[in-house]
Design a protein around this motif. Structure first.
Motif, PDB file in Angstrom:
ATOM      1  N   MET A 170     -13.975 -79.493 -27.879  1.00 37.61           N
ATOM      2  CA  MET A 170     -13.520 -78.241 -27.317  1.00 37.61           C
ATOM      3  C   MET A 170     -13.397 -78.416 -25.799  1.00 37.61           C
ATOM      4  O   MET A 170     -14.318 -78.885 -25.156  1.00 37.61           O
ATOM      5  N   PRO A 171     -12.283 -78.022 -25.189  1.00 32.35           N
ATOM      6  CA  PRO A 171     -12.134 -78.154 -23.743  1.00 32.35           C
ATOM      7  C   PRO A 171     -13.059 -77.196 -23.021  1.00 32.35           C
ATOM      8  O   PRO A 171     -13.322 -76.092 -23.476  1.00 32.35           O
ATOM      9  N   GLN A 172     -13.560 -77.660 -21.880  1.00 27.60           N
ATOM     10  CA  GLN A 172     -14.467 -76.834 -21.088  1.00 27.60           C
ATOM     11  C   GLN A 172     -13.663 -75.925 -20.170  1.00 27.60           C
ATOM     12  O   GLN A 172     -12.711 -76.348 -19.526  1.00 27.60           O
ATOM     13  N   SER A 173     -14.054 -74.666 -20.115  1.00 26.42           N
ATOM     14  CA  SER A 173     -13.361 -73.683 -19.300  1.00 26.42           C
ATOM     15  C   SER A 173     -13.918 -73.683 -17.882  1.00 26.42           C
ATOM     16  O   SER A 173     -15.069 -74.018 -17.652  1.00 26.42           O
ATOM     17  N   ASP A 174     -13.090 -73.277 -16.939  1.00 29.75           N
ATOM     18  CA  ASP A 174     -13.537 -73.119 -15.555  1.00 29.75           C
ATOM     19  C   ASP A 174     -14.066 -71.715 -15.303  1.00 29.75           C
ATOM     20  O   ASP A 174     -14.396 -71.364 -14.178  1.00 29.75           O
ATOM     21  N   ASP A 175     -14.111 -70.890 -16.356  1.00 27.54           N
ATOM     22  CA  ASP A 175     -14.611 -69.526 -16.242  1.00 27.54           C
ATOM     23  C   ASP A 175     -15.830 -69.347 -17.126  1.00 27.54           C
ATOM     24  O   ASP A 175     -15.953 -69.972 -18.177  1.00 27.54           O
ATOM     25  N   LEU A 176     -16.737 -68.477 -16.690  1.00 26.57           N
ATOM     26  CA  LEU A 176     -17.923 -68.145 -17.463  1.00 26.57           C
ATOM     27  C   LEU A 176     -17.835 -66.691 -17.899  1.00 26.57           C
ATOM     28  O   LEU A 176     -17.328 -65.844 -17.174  1.00 26.57           O
ATOM     29  N   ASP A 177     -18.336 -66.404 -19.089  1.00 26.72           N
ATOM     30  CA  ASP A 177     -18.368 -65.055 -19.638  1.00 26.72           C
ATOM     31  C   ASP A 177     -19.708 -64.935 -20.352  1.00 26.72           C
ATOM     32  O   ASP A 177     -19.896 -65.509 -21.421  1.00 26.72           O
ATOM     33  N   ILE A 178     -20.664 -64.227 -19.749  1.00 26.10           N
ATOM     34  CA  ILE A 178     -22.037 -64.201 -20.240  1.00 26.10           C
ATOM     35  C   ILE A 178     -22.450 -62.753 -20.478  1.00 26.10           C
ATOM     36  O   ILE A 178     -22.503 -61.949 -19.539  1.00 26.10           O
ATOM     37  N   THR A 179     -22.723 -62.410 -21.729  1.00 26.96           N
ATOM     38  CA  THR A 179     -23.189 -61.066 -22.043  1.00 26.96           C
ATOM     39  C   THR A 179     -24.707 -61.047 -22.035  1.00 26.96           C
ATOM     40  O   THR A 179     -25.340 -61.863 -22.701  1.00 26.96           O
ATOM     41  N   LEU A 181     -25.959 -64.932  -8.806  1.00 29.79           N
ATOM     42  CA  LEU A 181     -26.103 -64.150 -10.032  1.00 29.79           C
ATOM     43  C   LEU A 181     -25.410 -64.844 -11.195  1.00 29.79           C
ATOM     44  O   LEU A 181     -25.980 -65.011 -12.272  1.00 29.79           O
ATOM     45  N   LEU A 182     -24.177 -65.281 -10.988  1.00 29.33           N
ATOM     46  CA  LEU A 182     -23.427 -65.961 -12.041  1.00 29.33           C
ATOM     47  C   LEU A 182     -24.052 -67.307 -12.374  1.00 29.33           C
ATOM     48  O   LEU A 182     -24.240 -67.650 -13.543  1.00 29.33           O
ATOM     49  N   ALA A 183     -24.421 -68.066 -11.366  1.00 31.60           N
ATOM     50  CA  ALA A 183     -25.016 -69.383 -11.593  1.00 31.60           C
ATOM     51  C   ALA A 183     -26.344 -69.268 -12.332  1.00 31.60           C
ATOM     52  O   ALA A 183     -26.611 -70.044 -13.265  1.00 31.60           O
ATOM     53  N   ASN A 184     -27.186 -68.319 -11.939  1.00 30.67           N
ATOM     54  CA  ASN A 184     -28.478 -68.142 -12.604  1.00 30.67           C
ATOM     55  C   ASN A 184     -28.305 -67.711 -14.053  1.00 30.67           C
ATOM     56  O   ASN A 184     -29.028 -68.174 -14.937  1.00 30.67           O
ATOM     57  N   ALA A 185     -27.361 -66.829 -14.313  1.00 31.57           N
ATOM     58  CA  ALA A 185     -27.112 -66.398 -15.691  1.00 31.57           C
ATOM     59  C   ALA A 185     -26.598 -67.563 -16.537  1.00 31.57           C
ATOM     60  O   ALA A 185     -26.989 -67.722 -17.691  1.00 31.57           O
ATOM     61  N   ALA A 186     -25.751 -68.403 -15.952  1.00 27.63           N
ATOM     62  CA  ALA A 186     -25.208 -69.551 -16.685  1.00 27.63           C
ATOM     63  C   ALA A 186     -26.291 -70.568 -17.007  1.00 27.63           C
ATOM     64  O   ALA A 186     -26.240 -71.231 -18.050  1.00 27.63           O
ATOM     65  N   ASP A 187     -27.296 -70.695 -16.138  1.00 30.78           N
ATOM     66  CA  ASP A 187     -28.372 -71.664 -16.341  1.00 30.78           C
ATOM     67  C   ASP A 187     -29.513 -71.139 -17.200  1.00 30.78           C
ATOM     68  O   ASP A 187     -30.372 -71.903 -17.613  1.00 30.78           O
ATOM     69  N   ASP A 188     -29.536 -69.837 -17.456  1.00 34.87           N
ATOM     70  CA  ASP A 188     -30.636 -69.247 -18.213  1.00 34.87           C
ATOM     71  C   ASP A 188     -30.451 -69.521 -19.706  1.00 34.87           C
ATOM     72  O   ASP A 188     -29.455 -69.108 -20.295  1.00 34.87           O
ATOM     73  N   PRO A 189     -31.381 -70.222 -20.340  1.00 30.08           N
ATOM     74  CA  PRO A 189     -31.215 -70.575 -21.752  1.00 30.08           C
ATOM     75  C   PRO A 189     -31.246 -69.377 -22.699  1.00 30.08           C
ATOM     76  O   PRO A 189     -30.854 -69.500 -23.860  1.00 30.08           O
ATOM     77  N   ARG A 190     -31.661 -68.203 -22.220  1.00 28.10           N
ATOM     78  CA  ARG A 190     -31.695 -67.020 -23.086  1.00 28.10           C
ATOM     79  C   ARG A 190     -30.310 -66.426 -23.307  1.00 28.10           C
ATOM     80  O   ARG A 190     -30.107 -65.638 -24.234  1.00 28.10           O
ATOM     81  N   PHE A 191     -29.344 -66.778 -22.448  1.00 27.15           N
ATOM     82  CA  PHE A 191     -28.020 -66.159 -22.506  1.00 27.15           C
ATOM     83  C   PHE A 191     -26.997 -67.136 -23.045  1.00 27.15           C
ATOM     84  O   PHE A 191     -26.961 -68.296 -22.656  1.00 27.15           O
ATOM     85  N   GLU A 192     -26.139 -66.635 -23.920  1.00 25.99           N
ATOM     86  CA  GLU A 192     -25.094 -67.470 -24.512  1.00 25.99           C
ATOM     87  C   GLU A 192     -23.825 -67.367 -23.681  1.00 25.99           C
ATOM     88  O   GLU A 192     -23.387 -66.291 -23.329  1.00 25.99           O
ATOM     89  N   ARG A 193     -23.269 -68.524 -23.386  1.00 29.06           N
ATOM     90  CA  ARG A 193     -22.019 -68.582 -22.614  1.00 29.06           C
ATOM     91  C   ARG A 193     -20.843 -68.578 -23.567  1.00 29.06           C
ATOM     92  O   ARG A 193     -20.877 -69.167 -24.618  1.00 29.06           O
ATOM     93  N   PHE A 194     -19.766 -67.912 -23.155  1.00 28.53           N
ATOM     94  CA  PHE A 194     -18.517 -67.883 -23.943  1.00 28.53           C
ATOM     95  C   PHE A 194     -17.392 -68.417 -23.119  1.00 28.53           C
ATOM     96  O   PHE A 194     -17.358 -68.318 -21.939  1.00 28.53           O
TER      97      PHE A 194
END
Length: 78
Positions: free
Chosen positions: A1-10, A65-78
């Motif tokens: 799967m290609p890696q996106s340059d955008d993060l989407d974290i709920t 804020l975005l970087a910390n959310a992306a690194d937090d293992p509790r949150f799933e990235r889309f």
């Protein structure tokens, strides 16, 4: 799967800030299940469950804020 340059974290729950406050939508005051999104290495934007898009409060480092959310293992990235 290609890696996106955008993060989407709920975030299921609240986004707690260091001062004890939480991020809330400026239009409808919703604070749960917010989505943090933006480009990798860039500033976060936030969307509430009603679909309102907004910038984090000015006192919040939007890039961190975005970087910390992306690194937090509790949150799933889309």
């Amino acid at each position: 799967m290609p890696q996106s340059d955008d993060l989407d974290i709920t975030i299921q729950g609240l986004i707690n800030l260091p001062d004890g406050s939480v991020i809330t939508c400026p239009e409808c005051d919703r604070s749960e299940a917010l989505t943090i999104y933006g480009p990798v290495g860039g500033a976060a934007r936030v969307m509430c469950t009603a679909g309102h898009h907004f910038d984090p409060p000015a006192r919040v480092d939007a890039v961190a804020l975005l970087a910390n959310a992306a690194d937090d293992p509790r949150f799933e990235r889309f």
